[in-house]
Every structure is written in structure tokens, then in C-alpha cells.
Design a protein around this motif. Structure first.
Motif, PDB file in Angstrom:
ATOM      1  N   ALA A 168       2.562   3.957  11.751  1.00 32.07           N
ATOM      2  CA  ALA A 168       2.957   3.630  10.381  1.00 32.07           C
ATOM      3  C   ALA A 168       3.626   4.824   9.709  1.00 32.07           C
ATOM      4  CB  ALA A 168       1.746   3.180   9.573  1.00 32.07           C
ATOM      5  N   ALA A 169       3.072   6.018   9.919  1.00 33.92           N
ATOM      6  CA  ALA A 169       3.659   7.220   9.330  1.00 33.92           C
ATOM      7  C   ALA A 169       5.059   7.468   9.877  1.00 33.92           C
ATOM      8  CB  ALA A 169       2.767   8.428   9.591  1.00 33.92           C
ATOM      9  N   ALA A 170       5.230   7.234  11.183  1.00 38.38           N
ATOM     10  CA  ALA A 170       6.526   7.452  11.827  1.00 38.38           C
ATOM     11  C   ALA A 170       7.484   6.283  11.635  1.00 38.38           C
ATOM     12  CB  ALA A 170       6.322   7.697  13.321  1.00 38.38           C
ATOM     13  N   ARG A 171       6.951   5.147  11.155  1.00 36.45           N
ATOM     14  CA  ARG A 171       7.726   3.924  10.938  1.00 36.45           C
ATOM     15  C   ARG A 171       8.342   3.395  12.237  1.00 36.45           C
ATOM     16  NH1 ARG A 171       9.567   3.335   5.139  1.00 36.45           N
ATOM     17  NH2 ARG A 171       8.327   4.859   3.992  1.00 36.45           N
ATOM     18  N   VAL A 177      -1.132  17.579   8.916  1.00 37.62           N
ATOM     19  CA  VAL A 177      -1.793  16.445   9.567  1.00 37.62           C
ATOM     20  C   VAL A 177      -2.454  15.553   8.516  1.00 37.62           C
ATOM     21  CG1 VAL A 177      -3.538  15.742  11.248  1.00 37.62           C
ATOM     22  CG2 VAL A 177      -2.181  17.803  11.652  1.00 37.62           C
ATOM     23  N   LYS A 178      -3.081  16.176   7.536  1.00 35.60           N
ATOM     24  CA  LYS A 178      -3.717  15.407   6.460  1.00 35.60           C
ATOM     25  C   LYS A 178      -2.704  14.518   5.754  1.00 35.60           C
ATOM     26  CE  LYS A 178      -6.171  15.953   2.057  1.00 35.60           C
ATOM     27  NZ  LYS A 178      -6.798  16.926   1.117  1.00 35.60           N
ATOM     28  N   GLN A 179      -1.560  15.072   5.403  1.00 33.45           N
ATOM     29  CA  GLN A 179      -0.550  14.292   4.703  1.00 33.45           C
ATOM     30  C   GLN A 179      -0.011  13.169   5.573  1.00 33.45           C
ATOM     31  OE1 GLN A 179       0.136  14.917   1.365  1.00 33.45           O
ATOM     32  NE2 GLN A 179       1.004  12.864   1.601  1.00 33.45           N
ATOM     33  N   LEU A 180       0.129  13.444   6.863  1.00 30.95           N
ATOM     34  CA  LEU A 180       0.593  12.410   7.788  1.00 30.95           C
ATOM     35  C   LEU A 180      -0.390  11.247   7.831  1.00 30.95           C
ATOM     36  CD1 LEU A 180       2.131  13.029  11.275  1.00 30.95           C
ATOM     37  CD2 LEU A 180       0.319  11.340  11.013  1.00 30.95           C
ATOM     38  N   VAL A 181      -1.678  11.559   7.906  1.00 30.92           N
ATOM     39  CA  VAL A 181      -2.703  10.508   7.952  1.00 30.92           C
ATOM     40  C   VAL A 181      -2.700   9.704   6.652  1.00 30.92           C
ATOM     41  CG1 VAL A 181      -5.178  10.031   8.099  1.00 30.92           C
ATOM     42  CG2 VAL A 181      -4.150  11.776   9.584  1.00 30.92           C
ATOM     43  N   HIS A 198      -1.570   4.746   3.829  1.00 28.39           N
ATOM     44  CA  HIS A 198      -0.970   4.107   2.660  1.00 28.39           C
ATOM     45  C   HIS A 198       0.049   3.055   3.085  1.00 28.39           C
ATOM     46  CE1 HIS A 198       0.720   3.603  -1.362  1.00 28.39           C
ATOM     47  NE2 HIS A 198       1.925   3.818  -0.835  1.00 28.39           N
ATOM     48  N   ARG A 199       0.861   3.383   4.062  1.00 31.86           N
ATOM     49  CA  ARG A 199       1.875   2.429   4.524  1.00 31.86           C
ATOM     50  C   ARG A 199       1.223   1.201   5.165  1.00 31.86           C
ATOM     51  NH1 ARG A 199       6.988   1.454   5.266  1.00 31.86           N
ATOM     52  NH2 ARG A 199       7.766   0.585   7.220  1.00 31.86           N
ATOM     53  N   SER A 256      -0.021  -0.972   2.392  1.00 30.34           N
ATOM     54  CA  SER A 256       1.096  -1.643   1.743  1.00 30.34           C
ATOM     55  C   SER A 256       1.610  -2.815   2.570  1.00 30.34           C
ATOM     56  CB  SER A 256       2.240  -0.637   1.491  1.00 30.34           C
ATOM     57  OG  SER A 256       1.818   0.391   0.649  1.00 30.34           O
ATOM     58  N   LEU A 257       1.678  -2.607   3.877  1.00 30.90           N
ATOM     59  CA  LEU A 257       2.151  -3.677   4.758  1.00 30.90           C
ATOM     60  C   LEU A 257       1.178  -4.852   4.763  1.00 30.90           C
ATOM     61  CD1 LEU A 257       3.467  -1.604   7.800  1.00 30.90           C
ATOM     62  CD2 LEU A 257       4.848  -2.912   6.166  1.00 30.90           C
ATOM     63  N   THR A 258      -0.121  -4.520   4.773  1.00 31.41           N
ATOM     64  CA  THR A 258      -1.141  -5.572   4.744  1.00 31.41           C
ATOM     65  C   THR A 258      -1.070  -6.385   3.457  1.00 31.41           C
ATOM     66  OG1 THR A 258      -2.621  -4.216   6.113  1.00 31.41           O
ATOM     67  CG2 THR A 258      -3.619  -6.033   4.894  1.00 31.41           C
TER      68      THR A 258
END
Length: 210
Positions: free
Chosen positions: A102-105, A191-195, A200-201, A204-206
Motif C-alpha cells: 500500500a505504501a509503495a502503491r 520505517v515508521k512513516q512508511l508503515v 492509512h492508505r 482509505s481503500l477499505t
């Protein structure tokens, strides 16, 4: 499980989906793999040697986390994954693969690798396809501080199956982003921000599908 939170001598260890035990003969992994296709895809013989030397240096550093270096070399030889102890040379943040996707899309592994190469600023991460987890190597001091929902920091007394440097995108476990050099670990805040971004993404998708 890929990571085993117990004493090595008492644990039933699974490496790449196969059980392994006992000690093997000492083996020079760097010599054996010098002529194999490398991830950096060098075009000249000199570049190949440089790439092989780099991977050998990374492997030597990772082996500082081995309880028994001889056995770890054998595990790399037989499974491309060796059981290393967290909490000394490094700790490892375990994150569900879906969060990283999700982070990498994207769920394309090479595109994920390109994303992580840029995002981690020289830090390292590998994926375990069997258990759908990504592991980020971070400084061992992070064990006592890590508190990010949806992830776990593996520290002392946890053994982790770590792939040999340079393993291509195949098999059950392999590097998505390799260390720039021996001891080059991920910055914990990155790493924290990536997680957080990945979670969050996903949320949002859910919600958009509800």
C-alpha cells in the motif's frame, strides 16, 4: 514462523519452509557465488568482481549476528536463508506485506524494490513470501523504543531467517532493498512513516470500497 523467539538450541527452526538442524562443514560462500548472475547486473568482469566483493562484505557483516557462523554459512548454501540473532548487530521491524504494498502503491516486487531503494536511503529490507511479511533492518537500540501499530520490532533472543545478499527476486525470501554497505541500516523514523502511510492508505481503500 520465519522468526523464532526462543533459544536456538531449543527451537524447531524453519528456513524457507524446510526444517534444518545440525552443523555443517565450513564453506566459502563468496568464492562459490562469484560467477553467478548478480543483482547489479554488471557488464564487465571487473564490475562482476566488485559486485561479488560487495556482497561478500555484506555477508561477512551479517554473519556477526550468527550464533554459529559455520552453521549460518551452511544454511545460506542449502536454503539461501540463514538464521541470525536480532538485537546485536541489528533489530528487525516486521510489517505485513500488504502494508508495504500500500505504501509503495504496487504489488509488483521489482517496483516495490525501487520504491524502497529510494525511500530507505540506503537501508535494507527483505520479504518472506511464505508468511507475507517484510522485514526492515534497524539499529538494535530501537527494540526498546518501537511502538508503531501494525508492526513489531524483533530484538534480543529472536532468531530471524535472513537471505544471502544479492539473492534475486525468487524463492520464499529475498531482498527488496539491499544495504548500501556493511552496517547500513534503515532510519527508524523512515520505517515508521512508511508503515503509517501504508496503514492509512489501506484504511482509505477499505472505506472507499465499503
Amino acid at each position: 514462523m520465519n522468526d523464532v523467539q526462543t533459544g536456538r538450541t531449543q527451537a524447531e527452526v524453519i528456513l524457507g519452509g524446510e526444517r534444518t538442524s545440525g552443523l555443517g562443514m565450513e564453506h566459502d560462500r563468496s568464492a562459490e557465488y562469484g560467477d553467478e548472475p548478480q543483482r547489479c547486473e554488471p557488464e564487465r568482469g571487473a564490475a562482476l568482481r566488485t559486485c561479488a566483493e560487495r556482497e561478500s562484505a555484506l555477508a561477512a557483516w551479517l554473519l556477526t549476528a550468527a550464533e554459529d557462523r559455520e552453521r549460518a554459512r551452511q544454511e545460506w548454501d542449502g536454503h539461501d536463508v540463514a538464521l541470525l540473532r536480532c538485537g546485536g548487530a541489528f533489530a528487525a521491524v516486521r510489517v505485513p506485506t500488504t502494508v508495504v504494498e500500500a505504501a509503495a502503491r504496487t504489488n509488483d516486487r521489482r517496483m516495490m524494490g525501487e520504491y524502497l531503494d529510494e525511500a530507505l536511503l540506503g537501508g535494507a529490507a527483505f520479504i518472506d513470501e511464505s508468511f507475507c511479511r517484510v522485514y526492515f533492518l534497524v539499529p538494535p537500540s530501537e527494540c526498546d523504543r518501537w511502538n508503531v501499530a501494525g508492526s513489531t520490532c524483533l530484538g534480543p533472543d529472536t532468531f530471524l531467517g535472513v537471505p544471502y545478499p544479492g539473492v534475486e527476486h525468487h524463492g520464499r525470501a529475498y531482498w527488496l532493498a539491499e544495504m548500501d554497505g556493511p552496517g547500513a541500516l534503515c532510519t527508524p523514523d523512515v520505517v515508521k512513516q512508511l508503515v503509517l502511510n501504508g496503514r492509512h492508505r489501506l484504511t482509505s481503500l477499505t472505506c472507499s470500497l465499503a
